[in-house]
Design a protein around this motif. Sequence first.
Motif, mmCIF file in Angstrom:
data_model
loop_
_atom_site.group_PDB
_atom_site.id
_atom_site.type_symbol
_atom_site.label_atom_id
_atom_site.label_comp_id
_atom_site.label_asym_id
_atom_site.label_seq_id
_atom_site.Cartn_x
_atom_site.Cartn_y
_atom_site.Cartn_z
ATOM 1 N N ILE A 75 -25.738 43.774 25.900
ATOM 2 C CA ILE A 75 -25.539 43.887 27.343
ATOM 3 C C ILE A 75 -24.744 45.128 27.713
ATOM 4 C CG2 ILE A 75 -24.389 42.777 29.312
ATOM 5 C CD1 ILE A 75 -25.180 40.098 28.052
ATOM 6 N N ILE A 76 -23.746 45.463 26.915
ATOM 7 C CA ILE A 76 -22.878 46.608 27.219
ATOM 8 C C ILE A 76 -23.550 47.937 26.918
ATOM 9 C CG2 ILE A 76 -20.720 47.736 26.523
ATOM 10 C CD1 ILE A 76 -19.524 44.956 26.209
ATOM 11 N N SER A 77 -24.493 47.953 26.002
ATOM 12 C CA SER A 77 -25.122 49.227 25.632
ATOM 13 C C SER A 77 -25.770 49.879 26.857
ATOM 14 C CB SER A 77 -26.153 49.004 24.527
ATOM 15 O OG SER A 77 -27.246 48.278 25.017
ATOM 16 N N PRO A 78 -25.690 51.213 26.934
ATOM 17 C CA PRO A 78 -26.236 51.915 28.108
ATOM 18 C C PRO A 78 -27.751 51.724 28.268
ATOM 19 C CG PRO A 78 -25.192 53.456 26.568
ATOM 20 C CD PRO A 78 -25.074 52.093 25.992
ATOM 21 N N ARG A 79 -28.447 51.609 27.177
ATOM 22 C CA ARG A 79 -29.893 51.373 27.226
ATOM 23 C C ARG A 79 -30.159 49.933 26.823
ATOM 24 N NH1 ARG A 79 -32.673 56.386 24.188
ATOM 25 N NH2 ARG A 79 -33.459 57.333 26.113
ATOM 26 N N LEU A 80 -30.784 49.217 27.700
ATOM 27 C CA LEU A 80 -31.123 47.828 27.397
ATOM 28 C C LEU A 80 -32.416 47.834 26.584
ATOM 29 C CD1 LEU A 80 -30.124 44.968 27.801
ATOM 30 C CD2 LEU A 80 -31.522 44.822 29.844
#
Length: 169
Positions: free
Chosen positions: A90-95
């Motif tokens: 969820i936190i990653s810039p690219r889902l």
Amino acid sequence: MLVLNFVFALIWMALKEEFSFIDFIVGFGLGFAIIALSQKVLQDQIIRTSQLRSEDSYTSYPERTMKTFSLMVFMFWSIIKANIEVARLIISPRLNIQPGILAIPLDVQSEIGITLLSNLITLTPGTVSLDISHDRKTLYVHFMDIADPDAARREIKENFERRVMDLFP
């Protein structure tokens, strides 16, 4: 039997007229010893009433208790790992996820075993048990990220289902 052990602990606390954690632990230990020592007498009744195991595969109360606690520790650890993985996704810039539904063949046959397995899967973040086939041979699970379906199926079979089958075949 675990419920009976808790009942023994509560009876001990009532007889002592003290409701402290130490008295609960002492009562639980005494109940454990009573059940472990009298399990041979109770074995026939347990097998007849539960109908989950044959006489050949009956496991002792201490062994079942250890397997139950092992399952609880495994589930606690699995939930922590899954929470970290879901938070990372969820936190990653690219889902970059690949959601999907996976059919998992079941070896567990008892109703309580299937129910426990599906609930444990649903409790683990990122997975939800959706349905079970009419013949009770396939469980359908939704995965938030299923990059490798074979690895996910293997994880469920080797870790979750195996531990559930130790308790409820």
